[in-house]
Design an enzyme around this catalytic site. Structure first.
Site, mmCIF file in Angstrom:
data_model
loop_
_atom_site.group_PDB
_atom_site.id
_atom_site.type_symbol
_atom_site.label_atom_id
_atom_site.label_comp_id
_atom_site.label_asym_id
_atom_site.label_seq_id
_atom_site.Cartn_x
_atom_site.Cartn_y
_atom_site.Cartn_z
ATOM 1 N N CYS A 75 -35.253 -13.308 -9.055
ATOM 2 C CA CYS A 75 -34.735 -12.186 -9.841
ATOM 3 C C CYS A 75 -33.347 -11.818 -9.377
ATOM 4 O O CYS A 75 -33.093 -11.728 -8.182
ATOM 5 C CB CYS A 75 -35.605 -10.956 -9.622
ATOM 6 S SG CYS A 75 -37.067 -10.978 -10.591
ATOM 7 N N ALA A 114 -37.905 -14.656 -12.919
ATOM 8 C CA ALA A 114 -38.969 -13.994 -13.674
ATOM 9 C C ALA A 114 -38.341 -13.274 -14.868
ATOM 10 O O ALA A 114 -37.500 -12.389 -14.696
ATOM 11 C CB ALA A 114 -39.689 -12.992 -12.783
ATOM 12 N N TYR A 170 -47.957 -9.848 -9.530
ATOM 13 C CA TYR A 170 -47.587 -9.419 -10.881
ATOM 14 C C TYR A 170 -48.799 -9.573 -11.811
ATOM 15 O O TYR A 170 -49.884 -9.925 -11.355
ATOM 16 C CB TYR A 170 -46.326 -10.168 -11.346
ATOM 17 C CG TYR A 170 -45.143 -9.737 -10.485
ATOM 18 C CD1 TYR A 170 -44.651 -8.428 -10.558
ATOM 19 C CD2 TYR A 170 -44.571 -10.584 -9.542
ATOM 20 C CE1 TYR A 170 -43.617 -7.983 -9.737
ATOM 21 C CE2 TYR A 170 -43.535 -10.152 -8.709
ATOM 22 C CZ TYR A 170 -43.072 -8.850 -8.820
ATOM 23 O OH TYR A 170 -42.069 -8.407 -7.997
ATOM 24 N N GLY A 210 -35.171 -21.437 -1.866
ATOM 25 C CA GLY A 210 -34.746 -20.191 -2.492
ATOM 26 C C GLY A 210 -33.616 -19.504 -1.767
ATOM 27 O O GLY A 210 -32.435 -19.730 -2.071
ATOM 28 N N ARG A 211 -33.975 -18.693 -0.761
ATOM 29 C CA ARG A 211 -32.939 -17.878 -0.108
ATOM 30 C C ARG A 211 -31.820 -18.721 0.474
ATOM 31 O O ARG A 211 -30.652 -18.312 0.408
ATOM 32 C CB ARG A 211 -33.581 -16.992 0.970
ATOM 33 C CG ARG A 211 -34.339 -15.825 0.362
ATOM 34 C CD ARG A 211 -35.252 -15.180 1.364
ATOM 35 N NE ARG A 211 -36.347 -16.071 1.726
ATOM 36 C CZ ARG A 211 -37.308 -15.758 2.605
ATOM 37 N NH1 ARG A 211 -37.287 -14.569 3.200
ATOM 38 N NH2 ARG A 211 -38.271 -16.604 2.871
HETATM 39 C C1 LIG Z 1 -33.769 -12.369 -4.419
HETATM 40 C C2 LIG Z 1 -35.125 -12.963 -4.639
HETATM 41 C C3 LIG Z 1 -35.730 -12.842 -5.884
HETATM 42 C C4 LIG Z 1 -36.978 -13.435 -6.120
HETATM 43 N N1 LIG Z 1 -37.506 -13.376 -7.388
HETATM 44 C C5 LIG Z 1 -38.607 -14.118 -7.678
HETATM 45 C C6 LIG Z 1 -39.032 -14.272 -9.013
HETATM 46 O O1 LIG Z 1 -38.383 -13.828 -9.959
HETATM 47 N N2 LIG Z 1 -40.174 -14.966 -9.239
HETATM 48 C C7 LIG Z 1 -40.890 -15.555 -8.218
HETATM 49 O O2 LIG Z 1 -41.922 -16.181 -8.479
HETATM 50 N N3 LIG Z 1 -40.467 -15.457 -6.945
HETATM 51 C C8 LIG Z 1 -39.336 -14.787 -6.651
HETATM 52 N N4 LIG Z 1 -38.851 -14.766 -5.372
HETATM 53 C C9 LIG Z 1 -39.499 -15.617 -4.352
HETATM 54 C C10 LIG Z 1 -38.797 -16.969 -4.254
HETATM 55 O O3 LIG Z 1 -38.900 -17.710 -5.447
HETATM 56 C C11 LIG Z 1 -39.372 -17.818 -3.099
HETATM 57 O O4 LIG Z 1 -40.712 -18.117 -3.378
HETATM 58 C C12 LIG Z 1 -39.274 -17.101 -1.773
HETATM 59 O O5 LIG Z 1 -37.978 -16.564 -1.582
HETATM 60 C C13 LIG Z 1 -39.634 -18.025 -0.609
HETATM 61 O O6 LIG Z 1 -38.807 -19.171 -0.600
HETATM 62 P P1 LIG Z 1 -37.522 -19.265 0.377
HETATM 63 O O7 LIG Z 1 -38.002 -19.020 1.761
HETATM 64 O O8 LIG Z 1 -36.979 -20.641 0.167
HETATM 65 O O9 LIG Z 1 -36.560 -18.190 -0.054
HETATM 66 C C14 LIG Z 1 -37.633 -14.133 -5.095
HETATM 67 C C15 LIG Z 1 -37.038 -14.217 -3.824
HETATM 68 C C16 LIG Z 1 -35.793 -13.659 -3.594
HETATM 69 C C17 LIG Z 1 -35.159 -13.827 -2.241
#
Ligand SMILES: Cc1cc2nc3c(=O)[nH]c(=O)nc-3n(C[C@H](O)[C@H](O)[C@H](O)COP(=O)(O)O)c2cc1C
Length: 364
Positions: free
Chosen positions: A26, A60, A186, A326-327
Site C-alpha cells: 500500500c 491492495a 483483512y 518488499g521493504r
Molecule cells: C509499506 C508496506 C505496505 C504493505 N501493503 C501491503 C498490501 O497492500 N498487501 C499485502 O498483502 N501486504 C502488504 N504489505 C506486506 C508486504 O507485501 C510483505 O509481505 C511484507 O512487507 C514482508 O516482506 P518484506 O520483509 O520483504 O518487506 C505491506 C508492507 C509494507 C512495508
C-alpha cells in the site's frame, strides 16, 4: 536441473522472466479520496519494473469504496480508476515486467489512518472522512480500531460479485495476473478465522465459503488464461490455539483453492491478532514450503528475504517457486538487478532484463 532465481516460469499462459516478485505494498498515495492512482504510482511501480522484477504486484486495491484501508488508498470499482491503472500497467509492460494487482477489502481494518509519518493509529472518524467498517462479526481489532458492523448474510453474498467486477476491470486495465487478498487480517482472512468469524449463518458454519465464492466469481469473470494468486496468512502464530487460523487450515484452503482455479499461493502470516512473531531472514519461508508440498501448488515465499543468496537458495531448494522482496525494494528499486550482479548472473540474460541503457553499468 533445479530452478534458479533468474530462470523463467509460467503461471497458466503467463511467462515471467524470473522468480523475483514485488509484493503488494500500500502506498496510501492517491491525490484525492477517490481511489484513483496517479503520478506516484506510475513512478513507484515503473521504477521497480525497470529494476528487474519479473512480476510487479500492485498494492491492495479496494473492490468497493468501503473496502479501502485508508481514505487515499487505491480502488478499482469505477472506470476512472481503470484508466489511471492502465497508465501504470503500460509503464510496467514497457519496462519489461508483468503486472499483477491485489484485489482486497479491508473489513474491520477499513477506514484507518494511513501508515504515514505523524498519523495516529486506528479508525478515522466519519467527520474526518472515515466510514463505518464492516466485518463478519462485531469484534474490534483493538488499539483504537472501531467496533465494526456485522454484515448481513445478503451483504456477504454480494461481496464476490464486487471482486468479480474488480477482476474484470483489472483485466481491462491491462493487468496480467490477479492476487486475492486473503491475508493480514483483512476481510477474507476475517471470515476464515474463528477469532473474527463468530457468525451462525452459512458464512460462519463454513468459514471458507466467502473465499470460495470470491475465487469462483473471479474465475467466472476473468479470462481463463489469467493467473490467479491468493495471498494468505499461513498462521496467526497461535498454533497451540485450536480457536485460531493455523498452518493446517491454510493447507486445506490451498488444496480447495487449487481445485477452484487458484494457481499460486502467496504465503505470508499474521495480521488478524496482535501477538509476538519470531521474525528473521526468510522467517515465513517454511510455511510456503509446507503449502507447496502438501497442497501441490505453486508458491511465492515472502518476509525479510533481503539477501540475494537466501532468495536464490529458497528457489533452488524448492522451498518456493518464487520469492517476493518488499521493504528491501522500497530502498533498492533495482533489487533484482543488484541481486543478479551479486550472484554473478550474466546481466545480459533475458531473465535479468537489465535495461540496455544501463549497459555501461557493468563493473566487478
Ligand atoms: C509499506 C508496506 C505496505 C504493505 N501493503 C501491503 C498490501 O497492500 N498487501 C499485502 O498483502 N501486504 C502488504 N504489505 C506486506 C508486504 O507485501 C510483505 O509481505 C511484507 O512487507 C514482508 O516482506 P518484506 O520483509 O520483504 O518487506 C505491506 C508492507 C509494507 C512495508
Amino acid at each position: 536441473m533445479s530452478n534458479t532465481l533468474f530462470s523463467s516460469w509460467t503461471i497458466r499462459d503467463l511467462e515471467l522472466k524470473n522468480r523475483v516478485v514485488l509484493p503488494p505494498m500500500c502506498q496510501y498515495a492517491c491525490d484525492d479520496e477517490d481511489g484513483v492512482v496517479g503520478q506516484w504510482h506510475r513512478v513507484h511501480y515503473g521504477a521497480r519494473a525497470a529494476g528487474g522484477f519479473g512480476l510487479v504486484i500492485a498494492e491492495a486495491t479496494a473492490v468497493v469504496p468501503e473496502g479501502r484501508i485508508s481514505p487515499r488508498d487505491a480502488g478499482i470499482w469505477n472506470d476512472e480508476q481503470v484508466a489511471a491503472w492502465s497508465q501504470v500497467t503500460d509503464i510496467i509492460h514497457a519496462m519489461g515486467a508483468k503486472a499483477g494487482i491485489q484485489l482486497g477489502h479491508a473489513g474491520r481494518k477499513a477506514s484507518t489512518y494511513p501508515m504515514l509519518p505523524e498519523q495516529p493509529n486506528g479508525t478515522v472518524p466519519e467527520n474526518e472522512g472515515g466510514w463505518e467498517p464492516v466485518a463478519p462479526s462485531a469484534i474490534s481489532f483493538g488499539g483504537g480500531f472501531a467496533t465494526p458492523r456485522e454484515l448481513t448474510t445478503e451483504e456477504v453474498a454480494a461481496i464476490p460479485q464486487a471482486f468479480a467486477a474488480a477482476a474484470r476491470r483489472a483485466v481491462d486495465a491491462g493487468f496480467d495476473a490477479l492476487d486475492i487478498h486473503a491475508a493480514h487480517g483483512y476481510l477474507i482472512h476475517q471470515f476464515l478465522d474463528p477469532i473474527t468469524n463468530q457468525r451462525t449463518d452459512r458464512y460462519g458454519e463454513n468459514r471458507q465459503l466467502l473465499a470460495f465464492e470470491v475465487i469462483d466469481a473471479i474465475r467466472a469473470a476473468a479470462p481463463a488464461e489469467t493467473p490467479l494468486i491468493m495471498r494468505v496468512s499461513a498462521t496467526d502464530w497461535l498454533e497451540d490455539d485450536a480457536n485460531s487460523w493455523r498452518l493446517a487450515d491454510t493447507v486445506e484452503l490451498a488444496r480447495a483453492a487449487k481445485e477452484r482455479g487458484v494457481d499460486v499461493m502467496h504465503v505470508s502470516t499474521g495480521g488478524n491478532v496482535v501477538t509476538d512473531i519470531p521474525t528473521g531472514p526468510g522467517y515465513q519461508a517454511a510455511f510456503a514450503r509446507t503449502v507447496r508440498e502438501e497442497a501441490d501448488i505453486l508458491t511465492i515465499a515472502v518476509g525479510m528475504i533481503t539477501d540475494p543468496r537466501l532468495a536464490s537458495y529458497l528457489v533452488s531448494s524448492e522451498t518456493a517457486d518464487a520469492v517476493a522482496v518488499g521493504r528491501a525494494a522500497l530502498y533498492s528499486p533495482s533489487w533484482p538487478l543488484a541481486a543478479a550482479h551479486t550472484l554473478g548472473v550474466d546481466l545480459g540474460d533475458p531473465a535479468v532484463g537489465r535495461p540496455k541503457h544501463y549497459f555501461r553499468g557493468t563493473f566487478r
